[in-house]
Design an enzyme around this catalytic site. Structure first.
Site, PDB file in Angstrom:
ATOM      1  N   ARG A 213     -23.086  17.892  -4.617  1.00 27.56           N
ATOM      2  CA  ARG A 213     -21.742  18.473  -4.594  1.00 27.56           C
ATOM      3  C   ARG A 213     -21.800  19.988  -4.492  1.00 27.56           C
ATOM      4  O   ARG A 213     -20.999  20.616  -3.784  1.00 27.56           O
ATOM      5  CB  ARG A 213     -20.975  18.067  -5.860  1.00 27.56           C
ATOM      6  CG  ARG A 213     -19.559  18.619  -5.913  1.00 27.56           C
ATOM      7  CD  ARG A 213     -18.822  18.167  -7.164  1.00 27.56           C
ATOM      8  NE  ARG A 213     -18.595  16.727  -7.161  1.00 27.56           N
ATOM      9  CZ  ARG A 213     -17.950  16.068  -8.123  1.00 27.56           C
ATOM     10  NH1 ARG A 213     -17.485  16.724  -9.176  1.00 27.56           N
ATOM     11  NH2 ARG A 213     -17.774  14.762  -8.041  1.00 27.56           N
TER      12      ARG A 213
ATOM     13  N   HIS B   5     -19.892  22.184  -1.683  1.00 29.40           N
ATOM     14  CA  HIS B   5     -18.900  23.213  -1.989  1.00 29.40           C
ATOM     15  C   HIS B   5     -19.362  24.589  -1.516  1.00 29.40           C
ATOM     16  O   HIS B   5     -18.540  25.433  -1.163  1.00 29.40           O
ATOM     17  CB  HIS B   5     -18.618  23.229  -3.494  1.00 29.40           C
ATOM     18  CG  HIS B   5     -17.728  22.111  -3.937  1.00 29.40           C
ATOM     19  ND1 HIS B   5     -16.800  22.242  -4.953  1.00 29.40           N
ATOM     20  CD2 HIS B   5     -17.611  20.833  -3.504  1.00 29.40           C
ATOM     21  CE1 HIS B   5     -16.158  21.086  -5.117  1.00 29.40           C
ATOM     22  NE2 HIS B   5     -16.641  20.225  -4.247  1.00 29.40           N
TER      23      HIS B   5
ATOM     24  N   ASN C  66     -13.937  24.160  -8.190  1.00 26.66           N
ATOM     25  CA  ASN C  66     -15.270  24.310  -8.781  1.00 26.66           C
ATOM     26  C   ASN C  66     -15.285  24.286 -10.304  1.00 26.66           C
ATOM     27  O   ASN C  66     -16.225  23.782 -10.919  1.00 26.66           O
ATOM     28  CB  ASN C  66     -15.903  25.624  -8.309  1.00 26.66           C
ATOM     29  CG  ASN C  66     -16.238  25.609  -6.832  1.00 26.66           C
ATOM     30  OD1 ASN C  66     -16.458  24.550  -6.249  1.00 26.66           O
ATOM     31  ND2 ASN C  66     -16.283  26.777  -6.218  1.00 26.66           N
TER      32      ASN C  66
ATOM     33  N   HIS D  61     -19.667  10.054  -2.305  1.00 26.16           N
ATOM     34  CA  HIS D  61     -18.984   9.612  -3.515  1.00 26.16           C
ATOM     35  C   HIS D  61     -19.471   8.248  -3.987  1.00 26.16           C
ATOM     36  O   HIS D  61     -18.896   7.666  -4.894  1.00 26.16           O
ATOM     37  CB  HIS D  61     -17.472   9.591  -3.287  1.00 26.16           C
ATOM     38  CG  HIS D  61     -16.860  10.949  -3.275  1.00 26.16           C
ATOM     39  ND1 HIS D  61     -15.528  11.180  -2.999  1.00 26.16           N
ATOM     40  CD2 HIS D  61     -17.409  12.179  -3.497  1.00 26.16           C
ATOM     41  CE1 HIS D  61     -15.284  12.490  -3.058  1.00 26.16           C
ATOM     42  NE2 HIS D  61     -16.412  13.112  -3.352  1.00 26.16           N
TER      43      HIS D  61
END
Length: 336
Positions: free
Chosen positions: A76, A80, A108, A207
């Site tokens: 992740r 990001h 975040n 996911h």
């Protein structure tokens, strides 16, 4: 990219006809380097830090043996990072009295973890080859190992990214896909990074591991298009974890079937109406999902196809680099 360069040269007769061949080649390569952040290579550290991949893999293996949550955390974090200014390590920068980074931006804050693991990997790399390996490259390699170590596919990671000398709190709030984004918004955010709807659906498969906070899935379980579950059991469990008000930091698995294994179960969940996030379920249930619905079905049926498309998409996402270049930080949390 190369077509664009060709057009530029063809528009300038002087460049096409007057420049010596060697100079034209240098000019051509210079344009690529300046305008194309994707100019990365697989052997970038072959002479300067040949053990870089081994070191990152070893540290990831050690970290995950202590805490399996490290895998989705580093995956992740890389995602990001790449969606804000390109893959440039900007997500790693700490706030200071005169500098505001991205860590406290909405997508975040309380969502990105694993900075201690990054610090440890960077420390090892600095001991082995000081001032050579960028934090952005570290994240790209760690994300790959995170996937491999929980049963996912391998891919070669092009390297040579630089660490940014800036961050963008604003772009972190606007560019990163959000749990309640609609399908068209999601597609637009990915297209802005030169990633296709196919890339988007494949990358969403990340996911299959990890967790989400109550604030991320509350609208999904109390909204108009509720999470579907046999006899309402799963939905009742989710509502117990995440009531209408309060318990915002409670978490649950994004994929309730095989939460610690990187596989294609996530797509089967979507087909049953059991995507945890609205943004997940949109891929299959949106009336605008002309491209995405078919991909969800294909990935649910064919794990090898999903693995192939996911690997390709990770490389493309990793190629979204900061056009302004940067440095190689000695400490990933602060600029040199």
């Amino acid at each position: 990219m190369y077509g664009w360069v060709q057009k530029m040269i063809s528009k300038t007769k002087m460049a096409r006809y007057s420049l010596p061949p060697k100079f034209t080649l240098v000019f051509f390569l210079a344009i690529i380097c300046i305008t194309d952040g994707k100019y990365l290579t697989l052997d970038y550290y072959s002479k300067t830090c040949p053990k870089v991949s081994d070191i990152v893999h070893s540290e990831m293996e050690s970290a995950m043996s202590s805490d399996p949550r490290v895998a989705p955390q580093l995956l992740r974090m890389h995602f990001h990072d790449c969606f804000v200014q390109g893959c440039d390590g900007s997500v790693l920068l700490d706030d200071t009295a005169t500098f505001k980074g991205e860590k406290t931006a909405g997508p975040n804050m309380k969502s990105i973890h694993g900075f201690g693991v990054v610090d440890k990997i960077k420390s090892r790399l600095e001991s082995e080859c000081p001032g050579v390996v960028s934090c952005a490259d570290l994240l790209a390699l760690a994300a790959k190992d995170a996937v491999i170590l929980v049963g996912g596919p391998y891919w070669d990671v092009p390297l040579g990214r630089k660490d940014s000398r800036s961050a963008s709190f604003e772009k972190a709030n606007t560019d990163i896909p959000l749990p309640n984004d609609g399908l068209m918004t999601l597609i637009a955010k990915f297209l802005a990074k030169e990633l296709t709807p196919t890339d988007m659906v494949a990358l969403s498969g990340s996911h299959t591991i990890g967790v989400a906070r109550c604030t991320s899935f509350r609208d999904r379980i109390y909204g108009d298009y509720q999470y579907t579950s046999k006899d309402g059991v799963e939905l009742a469990k989710l509502k117990e974890i995440c009531p209408v008000k309060g318990n915002d930091d409670n978490i649950t698995n994004l994929d309730y079937t095989t939460p610690t294994l990187f596989d294609n179960a996530y797509y089967g969940n979507l087909m049953r109406g059991q995507g945890l996030l609205n943004s997940d379920q949109e891929l299959y249930s949106s009336i605008l999902g002309f491209q995405t619905v078919g991909l969800v079905k294909k990935y649910a049926e064919d794990s090898l196809l999903f693995f192939k498309h996911f690997s390709d998409a990770m490389v493309r996402m990793g190629n979204v680099t900061n056009p302004h270049g940067g440095e190689v930080r000695k400490n990933c949390r602060i600029m040199n």
